[in-house]
Structure formats: C-alpha cells, structure tokens
Design an enzyme around this catalytic site. Sequence first.
Site, PDB file in Angstrom:
ATOM      1  N   CYS A 279     -27.036   3.565 -14.759  1.00 17.35           N
ATOM      2  CA  CYS A 279     -26.493   2.444 -13.784  1.00 17.35           C
ATOM      3  C   CYS A 279     -27.575   2.358 -12.517  1.00 17.35           C
ATOM      4  O   CYS A 279     -28.267   2.009 -11.801  1.00 17.35           O
ATOM      5  CB  CYS A 279     -24.947   2.756 -13.579  1.00 17.35           C
ATOM      6  SG  CYS A 279     -24.737   1.674 -15.031  1.00 17.35           S
TER       7      CYS A 279
HETATM    8  P1  NAD Z   1     -25.358  -0.299 -23.726  1.00 14.70           P
HETATM    9  O1  NAD Z   1     -26.293  -0.571 -23.868  1.00 14.70           O
HETATM   10  O2  NAD Z   1     -24.396   1.143 -24.266  1.00 14.70           O
HETATM   11  O3  NAD Z   1     -24.403  -0.935 -24.293  1.00 14.70           O
HETATM   12  C1  NAD Z   1     -25.118  -2.299 -24.867  1.00 14.70           C
HETATM   13  C2  NAD Z   1     -24.885  -2.829 -26.322  1.00 14.70           C
HETATM   14  O4  NAD Z   1     -25.084  -3.748 -25.571  1.00 14.70           O
HETATM   15  C3  NAD Z   1     -25.669  -2.143 -27.300  1.00 14.70           C
HETATM   16  O5  NAD Z   1     -24.831  -1.512 -28.293  1.00 14.70           O
HETATM   17  C4  NAD Z   1     -26.356  -3.358 -27.817  1.00 14.70           C
HETATM   18  O6  NAD Z   1     -26.093  -3.101 -29.020  1.00 14.70           O
HETATM   19  C5  NAD Z   1     -25.968  -4.055 -27.515  1.00 14.70           C
HETATM   20  N1  NAD Z   1     -25.863  -6.055 -27.424  1.00 14.70           N
HETATM   21  C6  NAD Z   1     -26.657  -6.540 -27.295  1.00 14.70           C
HETATM   22  N2  NAD Z   1     -27.586  -7.365 -27.315  1.00 14.70           N
HETATM   23  C7  NAD Z   1     -26.129  -8.304 -28.440  1.00 14.70           C
HETATM   24  C8  NAD Z   1     -26.114  -9.370 -29.189  1.00 14.70           C
HETATM   25  N3  NAD Z   1     -26.708 -10.169 -29.136  1.00 14.70           N
HETATM   26  N4  NAD Z   1     -24.884  -9.113 -29.246  1.00 14.70           N
HETATM   27  C9  NAD Z   1     -24.367  -7.880 -29.577  1.00 14.70           C
HETATM   28  N5  NAD Z   1     -24.153  -6.804 -28.897  1.00 14.70           N
HETATM   29  C10 NAD Z   1     -25.223  -6.933 -27.971  1.00 14.70           C
HETATM   30  O7  NAD Z   1     -24.997  -0.728 -22.127  1.00 14.70           O
HETATM   31  P2  NAD Z   1     -23.293  -0.025 -21.388  1.00 14.70           P
HETATM   32  O8  NAD Z   1     -23.824   1.729 -20.335  1.00 14.70           O
HETATM   33  O9  NAD Z   1     -22.808  -0.281 -21.293  1.00 14.70           O
HETATM   34  O10 NAD Z   1     -23.382  -1.195 -20.623  1.00 14.70           O
HETATM   35  C11 NAD Z   1     -23.676  -2.317 -20.504  1.00 14.70           C
HETATM   36  C12 NAD Z   1     -23.734  -3.654 -19.310  1.00 14.70           C
HETATM   37  O11 NAD Z   1     -22.121  -3.091 -17.756  1.00 14.70           O
HETATM   38  C13 NAD Z   1     -25.255  -2.803 -18.217  1.00 14.70           C
HETATM   39  O12 NAD Z   1     -24.909  -4.279 -17.397  1.00 14.70           O
HETATM   40  C14 NAD Z   1     -24.658  -1.578 -17.229  1.00 14.70           C
HETATM   41  O13 NAD Z   1     -25.172  -2.254 -16.020  1.00 14.70           O
HETATM   42  C15 NAD Z   1     -22.747  -2.380 -17.147  1.00 14.70           C
HETATM   43  N6  NAD Z   1     -22.296  -0.458 -16.525  1.00 14.70           N
HETATM   44  C16 NAD Z   1     -22.584  -0.217 -16.782  1.00 14.70           C
HETATM   45  C17 NAD Z   1     -21.543   0.395 -16.534  1.00 14.70           C
HETATM   46  C18 NAD Z   1     -21.814   2.624 -17.527  1.00 14.70           C
HETATM   47  O14 NAD Z   1     -21.162   3.674 -16.730  1.00 14.70           O
HETATM   48  N7  NAD Z   1     -22.763   2.982 -18.293  1.00 14.70           N
HETATM   49  C19 NAD Z   1     -20.548   1.256 -15.553  1.00 14.70           C
HETATM   50  C20 NAD Z   1     -20.778  -0.529 -15.207  1.00 14.70           C
HETATM   51  C21 NAD Z   1     -21.203  -0.877 -15.766  1.00 14.70           C
END
Ligand code: NAD
Length: 449
Positions: A279
């Site tokens: 992030c």
């Molecule tokens: P991540 O990479 O862990 O997970 C994303 C998931 O989306 C993956 O499992 C991927 O396979 C899936 N995906 C991609 N395309 C897809 C589709 N077409 N259909 C279904 N699934 C699909 O990401 P994350 O860390 O969970 O972050 C997600 C969002 O949340 C980002 O924008 C991030 O900035 C935000 N965020 C993350 C955190 C954190 O601590 N990780 C905290 C707050 C906000």
Amino acid sequence: MRVSVIGTGYVGLVSGACLAGKGHDVVCVDTVQQKIDQINACTPPIHEDGLAELLRETVGKTLRGTTDLREAVLNSDISLIAVGTPFDGSEIDLKYIRDVSRQIGEVLKDKDAYHVVVVKSTVVPGTTDTVVTPILEEASGKKAGQDFGTGMNPEFLKEGEAIADFMHPDRIVIGGNDSRAIAVMDELYSVFPGVDIVRTNPATAEMIKYTANSLLATLISFSNEIGNLCAKVGVDVVEAMEGMHLDKRFTPILPENAERVWPGFITYLAAGCGFGGSCFPKDVKALIAYGENAGAPMPLLNAVIQTNTKQPHQMMDRLRSHIPALAGRHVTVLGVAFKPGTDDIRESPALTIISELLADEAVVTAYDPIARHEAEALFGDRITYEDDLKQALNGADAVMIVTRWPEFSELPMLLNGQTVQPLVIDGRRMIPKDSVSRYEGIGLQPAVS
Ligand code: NAD
C-alpha cells in the site's frame, strides 16, 4: 444481505470473511482457482490472525468461494470490488478495476433486480465516477443511479491486524451519489452499530484513503530523516523520539492522572529501515502522479519516497563499514515480511537488502516466522531458509533485523555465551543497544564510520 466480493486477496478475503462473520450471506470471487479451493477448504491462502477460525465458522454457512463472477453477481445485492491497483511506474494501473467493471456490467445487462457496485480498492479520486461507472453503463446498457447504483468504500485495515481492524473500524467511509445506493451501503454496514460513518461523495471517499496513507508514510520518512541526522551527529534517535512522543499535543493525558493514552500514530514516528508493503509505496507514488497531472505537484511526498528508497541501504552501509568485502561472508536476515503479523513481502525492505547482499556475493540465510514460502518463491535456492531463529544465527558473521517480529527481541539471549559474536544491525531498533557485543542501529552513531 447477499454480498459478492470480487478479488479475494488481503482485502477481499478479510472483508468477505468478516462480513460473513457478521451474518451477511457472502460469496468471494477470484480468478485463481487455488485460492478459491483453499477458502472453501477453510485453509486461508494468506496469513492473518483469526482468519482460519473465521473461515471455519463461516464457510458452508454464510461464506463460500467461486471463480464464477456471473453467478456471484446474479445472486447478490451488492458487489464489492477489491482487486489490486498497482503502480505501473508512471501512474496507478486501473487494469483490474476496468476488467472487473466490464465483467460486472455484462452481468448487470441480464439482471433485472437492482444491484449496487462498490469500489473498495484504493483508487485515485474520480475513478469511481469517471472510470467504473461509465464502464458499467456501457457494458450493461443501463443507467447508474437509476437501474443500478455505484459507490466507493475505502478499506483501512492493516495487514497483520486485519481481522481486528475490520471488525472494529475507527470509521466507515461511504461515498455515493445516489440515496438508494447509499441506503444499500448503510444496510451492509448496519452490522457495525455505533461506528462513525462518514457519508460523502465518491471522490472524497477516494481522497480520504490517500490522505491517511500518505500522512502515515510521511511520519515514517520524517522519522527516518531525523534518525539519519541523529546517526551523523551522535544522538540516539530512540531517545529523541521518546522525548518528542511525550509532548501532550501528541500524547494526550486523560484528566486526574489517568493513564497516558498513546495514539496509534506514535508507532509510525519511529526510525527504521523503511516502509514497504502493497500500500504505502504504491499509494504515495500514485498520489504524486495524480497530483502532477492535476497541476498540484507534491514535493513533500516525493521526498517521502526518496527517503524511503534510501533507507534499506543505510543498513547495507553499516554492514559494509564492518565487512567491506562481503563475498563468502555469512549474513542472516531476520524478517522478510514487510511488517510483523503478515506473510506479505511485497516491497519489503528485506527484498532490497537480500538483493544487495546477493549482488555482493554474501552467503544469505533468511528467517521469517511466517513468510518463508513467499521468500522462497522469490529467491529460490539463491539463499537458504531456516525455520528456527536460533538455527538461523549459526555461523553468522552478521545478523540484520529487518522486520519487527516480537521473537527477535530474544536475540541477545540467544547470542549470549556464543564464542564468536556476530555483528547485529538493528533496522527496527528493537533490542537494547548494549544487549549484544557488536551492535549497529538505525538512527545511532555508527561504531565504525
Ligand atoms: P491482492 O493482490 O492481495 O488481491 C487482489 C485479488 O484480486 C487477487 O487475488 C487477484 O487474483 C484478484 N483478481 C484480479 N482480477 C480479478 C478478476 N477479474 N476477478 C476476480 N478476482 C480478480 O490485493 P490486496 O492487497 O487485497 O489489495 C486490494 C486493494 O485494496 C488494492 O487497491 C489495495 O491498495 C487496497 N488495500 C489494500 C490493503 C492491504 O493492506 N493489503 C489495505 C487497504 C486497501
């Protein structure tokens, strides 16, 4: 309420499991079959405290996983988009957001019932209104605010404490343009009674998330800049920070001599080897690029990134000051995860440090209580991995503390009595500086300069 969560990573899976734990009927969607199989088998694909228990409580009752987005959207009232939003080197990459919006829109074309699509991913201001909504309208042939609703609901969970954060939020931010969509989001979060809800427009909701992350990253780089100065002039940054923390403007003291309350942001005001994770680095860079495009350059945030990029090298400089030729020397890296409590190694300072050590032909051993497999997937057999802290210290010329895992505070005890004492470089200032015979710490005057 029937909820589909699209993207089952750190945010999607934790949100889905928590909402299911609160009684909603949740389906988690991902393109990766293995993740879905793991979820349905109650084996979390990521490490988060309490997640396995939550899956055991909910899977087969209020939670299930699928790769079938169409089925999930057709059989839910609201979809939360939680796919990744990486930085592509010049700006935020909205590819996954666009893809999912199109896929959902194509399903909405065939769905008669009202549906709300909510962006939970971190996206730059304007994305929900100018990217997601138009794609949904085009793919569905329907009108937002009339045939379906859209909204923005940023997520503030911290990896390592994600379940607790989601279950006990400081506030819930709901961004929406139409009252019907906002009412559906209100209903979704009615399972968190008593929590402050910020209701605003989508662009403001998007900005709130960046504002929070940018400030926290700034606190860290500020602390590191102070720490680097302290190291040059012979001041210990830990003492400087402790003295600063006691300022009542930062550390409220309750009336009648009640216990001092340490606000959470104090933990970000500590010098170390830099921030990482999925992030802060990408969000600050995305905001800088967004500001540049909007005609509002952000020199402060540019400096935040610059300071952070240099920080892991501070540890390497300390190491080289003691061991100028690292080829063949044994270096143990303690912690690969970007922070304790998670197996996430994305943009971890450990990756920079290990890569530099390998470039210098050092013999690297890594130990991380949770993230071993993630490290192995990245570095393969170029380094060795240990499953036990004591074992990892065997034969080390130097030990580098990179992640603040609590068990690393046992280091002095484990090294006590060892005939050959390794150099310890403390990138998190987590052990007392006089607790080992050869100590170097970030923000402390180098023993060798
Ligand atoms: P991540 O990479 O862990 O997970 C994303 C998931 O989306 C993956 O499992 C991927 O396979 C899936 N995906 C991609 N395309 C897809 C589709 N077409 N259909 C279904 N699934 C699909 O990401 P994350 O860390 O969970 O972050 C997600 C969002 O949340 C980002 O924008 C991030 O900035 C935000 N965020 C993350 C955190 C954190 O601590 N990780 C905290 C707050 C906000």
